[in-house]
Design a protein around this motif. Sequence first.
Motif, PDB file in Angstrom:
ATOM      1  N   GLU A 273    -146.753  79.089  -1.824  1.00 14.06           N
ATOM      2  CA  GLU A 273    -146.491  79.737  -0.536  1.00 14.06           C
ATOM      3  C   GLU A 273    -145.485  78.955   0.321  1.00 14.06           C
ATOM      4  O   GLU A 273    -144.892  79.499   1.238  1.00 14.06           O
ATOM      5  N   VAL A 274    -145.302  77.670   0.015  1.00 18.89           N
ATOM      6  CA  VAL A 274    -144.382  76.820   0.767  1.00 18.89           C
ATOM      7  C   VAL A 274    -142.938  76.991   0.276  1.00 18.89           C
ATOM      8  O   VAL A 274    -141.986  76.765   1.018  1.00 18.89           O
ATOM      9  N   ILE A 275    -142.768  77.413  -0.975  1.00 26.23           N
ATOM     10  CA  ILE A 275    -141.443  77.449  -1.595  1.00 26.23           C
ATOM     11  C   ILE A 275    -140.415  78.270  -0.813  1.00 26.23           C
ATOM     12  O   ILE A 275    -139.272  77.832  -0.672  1.00 26.23           O
ATOM     13  N   PRO A 276    -140.755  79.439  -0.256  1.00 23.65           N
ATOM     14  CA  PRO A 276    -139.735  80.182   0.506  1.00 23.65           C
ATOM     15  C   PRO A 276    -139.173  79.414   1.710  1.00 23.65           C
ATOM     16  O   PRO A 276    -138.077  79.710   2.181  1.00 23.65           O
ATOM     17  N   LYS A 277    -139.890  78.409   2.189  1.00 24.75           N
ATOM     18  CA  LYS A 277    -139.428  77.613   3.325  1.00 24.75           C
ATOM     19  C   LYS A 277    -138.529  76.450   2.892  1.00 24.75           C
ATOM     20  O   LYS A 277    -137.928  75.791   3.730  1.00 24.75           O
ATOM     21  N   LEU A 278    -138.457  76.165   1.579  1.00 22.99           N
ATOM     22  CA  LEU A 278    -137.643  75.064   1.071  1.00 22.99           C
ATOM     23  C   LEU A 278    -136.178  75.459   1.005  1.00 22.99           C
ATOM     24  O   LEU A 278    -135.846  76.645   0.896  1.00 22.99           O
ATOM     25  N   GLN A 279    -135.308  74.461   1.056  1.00 25.48           N
ATOM     26  CA  GLN A 279    -133.867  74.689   1.014  1.00 25.48           C
ATOM     27  C   GLN A 279    -133.323  74.369  -0.374  1.00 25.48           C
ATOM     28  O   GLN A 279    -133.681  73.345  -0.962  1.00 25.48           O
ATOM     29  N   PHE A 280    -132.430  75.224  -0.870  1.00 26.51           N
ATOM     30  CA  PHE A 280    -131.778  75.035  -2.157  1.00 26.51           C
ATOM     31  C   PHE A 280    -130.262  75.161  -1.986  1.00 26.51           C
ATOM     32  O   PHE A 280    -129.597  75.869  -2.723  1.00 26.51           O
ATOM     33  N   THR A 281    -129.711  74.466  -0.996  1.00 25.22           N
ATOM     34  CA  THR A 281    -128.291  74.634  -0.674  1.00 25.22           C
ATOM     35  C   THR A 281    -127.390  73.528  -1.206  1.00 25.22           C
ATOM     36  O   THR A 281    -126.213  73.772  -1.438  1.00 25.22           O
ATOM     37  N   SER A 282    -127.913  72.323  -1.402  1.00 21.49           N
ATOM     38  CA  SER A 282    -127.048  71.222  -1.846  1.00 21.49           C
ATOM     39  C   SER A 282    -126.640  71.420  -3.303  1.00 21.49           C
ATOM     40  O   SER A 282    -127.304  72.104  -4.072  1.00 21.49           O
ATOM     41  N   LYS A 283    -125.533  70.802  -3.677  1.00 20.28           N
ATOM     42  CA  LYS A 283    -124.986  70.930  -5.029  1.00 20.28           C
ATOM     43  C   LYS A 283    -125.280  69.677  -5.856  1.00 20.28           C
ATOM     44  O   LYS A 283    -124.426  69.198  -6.583  1.00 20.28           O
ATOM     45  N   ILE A 284    -126.488  69.150  -5.752  1.00 21.60           N
ATOM     46  CA  ILE A 284    -126.831  67.944  -6.497  1.00 21.60           C
ATOM     47  C   ILE A 284    -126.952  68.268  -7.992  1.00 21.60           C
ATOM     48  O   ILE A 284    -127.438  69.334  -8.363  1.00 21.60           O
ATOM     49  N   PRO A 285    -126.497  67.347  -8.851  1.00 22.39           N
ATOM     50  CA  PRO A 285    -126.647  67.590 -10.293  1.00 22.39           C
ATOM     51  C   PRO A 285    -128.108  67.431 -10.711  1.00 22.39           C
ATOM     52  O   PRO A 285    -128.782  66.492 -10.299  1.00 22.39           O
ATOM     53  N   ILE A 286    -128.597  68.359 -11.508  1.00 22.33           N
ATOM     54  CA  ILE A 286    -129.987  68.364 -11.954  1.00 22.33           C
ATOM     55  C   ILE A 286    -130.005  68.154 -13.467  1.00 22.33           C
ATOM     56  O   ILE A 286    -129.327  68.866 -14.201  1.00 22.33           O
ATOM     57  N   LYS A 287    -130.800  67.187 -13.922  1.00 23.91           N
ATOM     58  CA  LYS A 287    -130.973  66.991 -15.360  1.00 23.91           C
ATOM     59  C   LYS A 287    -132.102  67.908 -15.815  1.00 23.91           C
ATOM     60  O   LYS A 287    -133.252  67.735 -15.398  1.00 23.91           O
TER      61      LYS A 287
END
Length: 89
Positions: A9-23
Amino acid sequence: MQFKLVQKEVIPKLQFTSKIPIKQHPELLKQIKKATVLGNSYRRKVGIFFHDDDGLKKVETTIWASGKKFICLKGGVWVPINRLTEVRF
């Protein structure tokens, strides 16, 4: 691996805007497909590890659907696939 356990339920409030590299795990797409079958057929929860703009998070829930760019969790919560690191069964 240090992560913060969150509720879906918390996930919609999280931000996914940065372009960090993900392994990502090399078998991530297979993991997503298997988790989707487990979620729809058996209502089985899985551990989903992902990065938001603040760091690594984990949620334990079912995956109801997946597309090319997002997975849909129970309750209509969407997470971008490019931010996933691994799905554990």
